[in-house]
Design a protein around this motif. Structure first.
Motif, PDB file in Angstrom:
ATOM      1  N   LEU A   1       0.842  -1.193   0.000  1.00 16.64           N
ATOM      2  CA  LEU A   1       0.000   0.000   0.000  1.00 16.64           C
ATOM      3  C   LEU A   1       0.883   1.251   0.000  1.00 16.64           C
ATOM      4  O   LEU A   1       0.672   2.189  -0.779  1.00 16.64           O
ATOM      5  CB  LEU A   1      -0.885  -0.019   1.248  1.00 16.64           C
ATOM      6  CG  LEU A   1      -2.083   0.906   1.202  1.00 16.64           C
ATOM      7  CD1 LEU A   1      -3.007   0.498   0.075  1.00 16.64           C
ATOM      8  CD2 LEU A   1      -2.835   0.865   2.529  1.00 16.64           C
ATOM      9  N   ALA A   2       1.912   1.241   0.867  1.00 19.19           N
ATOM     10  CA  ALA A   2       2.806   2.398   0.944  1.00 19.19           C
ATOM     11  C   ALA A   2       3.499   2.626  -0.391  1.00 19.19           C
ATOM     12  O   ALA A   2       3.603   3.754  -0.887  1.00 19.19           O
ATOM     13  CB  ALA A   2       3.838   2.181   2.048  1.00 19.19           C
ATOM     14  N   PHE A   3       3.948   1.527  -1.006  1.00 19.20           N
ATOM     15  CA  PHE A   3       4.623   1.614  -2.296  1.00 19.20           C
ATOM     16  C   PHE A   3       3.709   2.257  -3.337  1.00 19.20           C
ATOM     17  O   PHE A   3       4.119   3.152  -4.082  1.00 19.20           O
ATOM     18  CB  PHE A   3       5.016   0.192  -2.733  1.00 19.20           C
ATOM     19  CG  PHE A   3       5.915   0.144  -3.908  1.00 19.20           C
ATOM     20  CD1 PHE A   3       7.235   0.529  -3.795  1.00 19.20           C
ATOM     21  CD2 PHE A   3       5.446  -0.289  -5.141  1.00 19.20           C
ATOM     22  CE1 PHE A   3       8.079   0.480  -4.885  1.00 19.20           C
ATOM     23  CE2 PHE A   3       6.280  -0.342  -6.239  1.00 19.20           C
ATOM     24  CZ  PHE A   3       7.596   0.047  -6.103  1.00 19.20           C
TER      25      PHE A   3
ATOM     26  N   PHE B   1      -2.581  -1.999  -6.127  1.00 11.14           N
ATOM     27  CA  PHE B   1      -1.963  -1.933  -4.798  1.00 11.14           C
ATOM     28  C   PHE B   1      -3.004  -2.025  -3.689  1.00 11.14           C
ATOM     29  O   PHE B   1      -2.754  -2.605  -2.635  1.00 11.14           O
ATOM     30  CB  PHE B   1      -1.113  -0.666  -4.673  1.00 11.14           C
ATOM     31  CG  PHE B   1       0.133  -0.760  -5.498  1.00 11.14           C
ATOM     32  CD1 PHE B   1       1.177  -1.568  -5.098  1.00 11.14           C
ATOM     33  CD2 PHE B   1       0.248  -0.072  -6.696  1.00 11.14           C
ATOM     34  CE1 PHE B   1       2.326  -1.684  -5.867  1.00 11.14           C
ATOM     35  CE2 PHE B   1       1.383  -0.182  -7.466  1.00 11.14           C
ATOM     36  CZ  PHE B   1       2.423  -0.990  -7.050  1.00 11.14           C
ATOM     37  N   TRP B   2      -4.172  -1.458  -3.944  1.00 10.07           N
ATOM     38  CA  TRP B   2      -5.224  -1.549  -2.924  1.00 10.07           C
ATOM     39  C   TRP B   2      -5.646  -3.002  -2.736  1.00 10.07           C
ATOM     40  O   TRP B   2      -5.778  -3.476  -1.609  1.00 10.07           O
ATOM     41  CB  TRP B   2      -6.416  -0.655  -3.311  1.00 10.07           C
ATOM     42  CG  TRP B   2      -7.608  -0.897  -2.435  1.00 10.07           C
ATOM     43  CD1 TRP B   2      -8.795  -1.471  -2.777  1.00 10.07           C
ATOM     44  CD2 TRP B   2      -7.716  -0.602  -1.034  1.00 10.07           C
ATOM     45  NE1 TRP B   2      -9.628  -1.556  -1.711  1.00 10.07           N
ATOM     46  CE2 TRP B   2      -8.997  -1.026  -0.611  1.00 10.07           C
ATOM     47  CE3 TRP B   2      -6.850  -0.037  -0.088  1.00 10.07           C
ATOM     48  CZ2 TRP B   2      -9.427  -0.890   0.697  1.00 10.07           C
ATOM     49  CZ3 TRP B   2      -7.293   0.096   1.223  1.00 10.07           C
ATOM     50  CH2 TRP B   2      -8.574  -0.327   1.591  1.00 10.07           C
TER      51      TRP B   2
ATOM     52  N   ALA C   1      -3.895  -5.695  -3.371  1.00  7.00           N
ATOM     53  CA  ALA C   1      -2.812  -6.442  -2.734  1.00  7.00           C
ATOM     54  C   ALA C   1      -2.874  -6.268  -1.227  1.00  7.00           C
ATOM     55  O   ALA C   1      -2.557  -7.185  -0.456  1.00  7.00           O
ATOM     56  CB  ALA C   1      -1.462  -5.971  -3.258  1.00  7.00           C
ATOM     57  N   TYR C   2      -3.321  -5.077  -0.805  1.00  5.66           N
ATOM     58  CA  TYR C   2      -3.431  -4.823   0.629  1.00  5.66           C
ATOM     59  C   TYR C   2      -4.714  -5.427   1.193  1.00  5.66           C
ATOM     60  O   TYR C   2      -4.697  -6.195   2.145  1.00  5.66           O
ATOM     61  CB  TYR C   2      -3.405  -3.317   0.876  1.00  5.66           C
ATOM     62  CG  TYR C   2      -3.784  -2.940   2.280  1.00  5.66           C
ATOM     63  CD1 TYR C   2      -2.891  -3.156   3.319  1.00  5.66           C
ATOM     64  CD2 TYR C   2      -5.033  -2.398   2.565  1.00  5.66           C
ATOM     65  CE1 TYR C   2      -3.238  -2.845   4.620  1.00  5.66           C
ATOM     66  CE2 TYR C   2      -5.391  -2.084   3.858  1.00  5.66           C
ATOM     67  CZ  TYR C   2      -4.500  -2.314   4.884  1.00  5.66           C
ATOM     68  OH  TYR C   2      -4.838  -2.012   6.163  1.00  5.66           O
ATOM     69  N   ARG C   3      -5.815  -5.106   0.522  1.00  3.46           N
ATOM     70  CA  ARG C   3      -7.134  -5.478   1.035  1.00  3.46           C
ATOM     71  C   ARG C   3      -7.294  -7.001   1.078  1.00  3.46           C
ATOM     72  O   ARG C   3      -7.841  -7.548   2.013  1.00  3.46           O
ATOM     73  CB  ARG C   3      -8.200  -4.836   0.144  1.00  3.46           C
ATOM     74  CG  ARG C   3      -9.638  -5.163   0.443  1.00  3.46           C
ATOM     75  CD  ARG C   3     -10.093  -4.519   1.731  1.00  3.46           C
ATOM     76  NE  ARG C   3     -11.451  -4.932   2.074  1.00  3.46           N
ATOM     77  CZ  ARG C   3     -11.762  -6.137   2.584  1.00  3.46           C
ATOM     78  NH1 ARG C   3     -10.815  -7.015   2.786  1.00  3.46           N
ATOM     79  NH2 ARG C   3     -13.010  -6.438   2.870  1.00  3.46           N
ATOM     80  N   TYR C   4      -6.838  -7.709   0.068  1.00  5.51           N
ATOM     81  CA  TYR C   4      -7.068  -9.156  -0.012  1.00  5.51           C
ATOM     82  C   TYR C   4      -5.811  -9.940   0.297  1.00  5.51           C
ATOM     83  O   TYR C   4      -5.521 -10.953  -0.326  1.00  5.51           O
ATOM     84  CB  TYR C   4      -7.643  -9.510  -1.385  1.00  5.51           C
ATOM     85  CG  TYR C   4      -8.979  -8.851  -1.593  1.00  5.51           C
ATOM     86  CD1 TYR C   4     -10.087  -9.272  -0.862  1.00  5.51           C
ATOM     87  CD2 TYR C   4      -9.127  -7.767  -2.453  1.00  5.51           C
ATOM     88  CE1 TYR C   4     -11.315  -8.648  -1.007  1.00  5.51           C
ATOM     89  CE2 TYR C   4     -10.349  -7.140  -2.598  1.00  5.51           C
ATOM     90  CZ  TYR C   4     -11.433  -7.585  -1.872  1.00  5.51           C
ATOM     91  OH  TYR C   4     -12.639  -6.956  -2.000  1.00  5.51           O
ATOM     92  N   LYS C   5      -5.030  -9.463   1.240  1.00  4.65           N
ATOM     93  CA  LYS C   5      -3.844 -10.218   1.670  1.00  4.65           C
ATOM     94  C   LYS C   5      -4.285 -11.559   2.255  1.00  4.65           C
ATOM     95  O   LYS C   5      -5.453 -11.733   2.623  1.00  4.65           O
ATOM     96  CB  LYS C   5      -3.068  -9.410   2.701  1.00  4.65           C
ATOM     97  CG  LYS C   5      -3.851  -9.090   3.957  1.00  4.65           C
ATOM     98  CD  LYS C   5      -3.000  -8.280   4.888  1.00  4.65           C
ATOM     99  CE  LYS C   5      -3.784  -7.767   6.078  1.00  4.65           C
ATOM    100  NZ  LYS C   5      -4.704  -6.682   5.763  1.00  4.65           N
TER     101      LYS C   5
END
Ligand code: HEC
Length: 359
Positions: A199-201, A257-258, A260-264
């Motif tokens: 997310l930061a990336f 990216f969202w 990748a974060y949300r559905y980790k």
């Protein structure tokens, strides 16, 4: 053993990077020396007046931006009314220094780096005077020298601290991992760390893209008037393409990216797997195809507009492009180009003009 080798590898890498940055300075002065000898020594020396003033310590007399302006075009600076430029110009009886518009800012910076390096290296007579009597000049030079070596050792200290920090962080993670193994549970949740980093990336990357546009966009084609007759057409096509791809870029990257974060990974959730989905595939094939067709059609229209609309009275010119330049031939009074044949192209007849003798 594994830990030792990976720490060793990182050490080698960090030292290599650090020594590269440290030698970059010296390299630039070397380049400066070559440029100085090629362009300046006909009129300048470091320690004595030739045609122009001695350049020793000139980097302390003016700031870098001023020097770049002066060296590129000293007359422009004199005419702009710059007080320092006028002073030195008068002092040298208004003799005009050559302009060096062809030197880049970086090349001039390397010349300045060379002058600086030479000015700060104590010359032989100065060292001798240290031995005989401690004149103030000599102590000055000794002081600059010692402050230079201090900067150097500070550089190395920073490198050392970074290496140590790296080792400490590495072992902290190793130990936490071991603790986790012993207790049978995970101490560091790598999934969640990686998801947050993703997310930061994404945020930093997209933010940096916007920043680049805002800050450096004005240096590009967006802010410049077209120089040719057809320029505005090209610019507008470029702009439309950029806007369309820009919108797609921001939407897809933000989602990437969202998601990748949300559905980790989570133990509580099961991943769904689609072998295929015709609707989605149709959508992502048809929409880009339509958009691309529209862009190509617009380009084709522009091209025919440019190439078909010509004035019947226009003078006919033939342009030849080659590496790295252009050549042209013009029609005479009858406005028709003469014969030419590529087999006649040679050293004297660059465009192969004239009748082919073998025909
Ligand atoms: C054709 C001779 C000539 C050449 C070549 C030349 N200069 Fe000069 N330079 C002068 C003269 C003469 C002056 C004194 C100011 C004036 O009359 O314009 C001067 C002044 C300067 C000054 C200001 C010095 C001071 O003490 O104020 C700098 C800096 C300088 N030159 C740098 C360079 C550099 C760097 C180059 C090579 C890229 C270069 N010059 C090439 C003739 C030359």
């Amino acid at each position: 053993m594994k830990i030792v080798t990976s720490v060793f590898k990182s050490l080698v890498l960090i030292t290599a990077i650090a020594s590269l940055t440290l030698t970059a300075k010296a390299q630039s002065a070397d380049e400066g020396k070559a440029l100085f000898e090629a362009n300046c020594t006909s009129c300048h020396a470091l320690n004595e007046k030739v045609v122009g003033p001695a350049l020793k310590n000139v980097h302390t007399k003016y700031d870098e931006a001023w020097l770049i302006k002066w060296i590129k075009n000293s007359q422009a600076l004199v005419k702009s009314g710059d007080a320092k430029a006028n002073a030195i110009y008068k002092e040298y009886n208004e003799s005009v220094m050559t302009s060096f518009e062809n030197l880049s800012d970086n090349q001039i910076k390397s010349i300045i780096a060379y002058i600086k390096q030479e000015s700060e290296t104590p010359s032989a007579p100065a060292t001798a005077s240290v031995a005989s009597s401690a004149t103030s000049v000599a102590t000055d030079e000794a002081a600059t020298e010692s402050s230079d070596s201090m900067v150097n050792s500070i550089n190395w200290l920073i490198v050392l601290i970074i290496v140590l920090l790296f080792i400490v962080v590495f072992f902290v993670f190793e130990i936490l991992g071991l603790v986790g193994d012993i207790q049978g549970k995970q101490v560091i949740n790598w999934n969640s760390i990686n998801a947050k980093l993703m997310l930061a990336f994404g945020v930093i990357g997209l933010g940096a893209t916007i920043w680049e546009f805002v800050v450096h966009g004005k240096l590009t084609v967006f802010n410049q008037e077209a120089a040719s007759e057809h320029g505005p057409e090209y610019d507008s096509m470029f702009m439309i393409t950029l806007i369309i791809t820009g919108i797609v870029f921001f939407i897809t990257q933000a989602l990437l990216f969202w998601y990748a974060y949300r559905y980790k990974h989570s133990d509580k959730r099961k991943a769904l797997y689609y072998p295929d989905n015709h609707k989605i595939e149709l959508l992502w094939t048809v929409i880009p195809a339509i958009v691309l067709t529209l862009l190509v059609v617009r380009g084709l229209k522009t091209w025919t507009d440019i190439t078909s609309k010509n004035d019947p009275n226009a003078r006919i010119i033939e342009i030849y492009g080659y590496q790295f330049g252009w050549n042209a031939r013009y029609a005479g009074d009858d406005n028709t180009l003469g014969r030419h044949d590529f087999r006649q192209i040679g050293v004297i007849n660059a465009l192969g003009v004239g009748q082919n003798p073998f025909e």
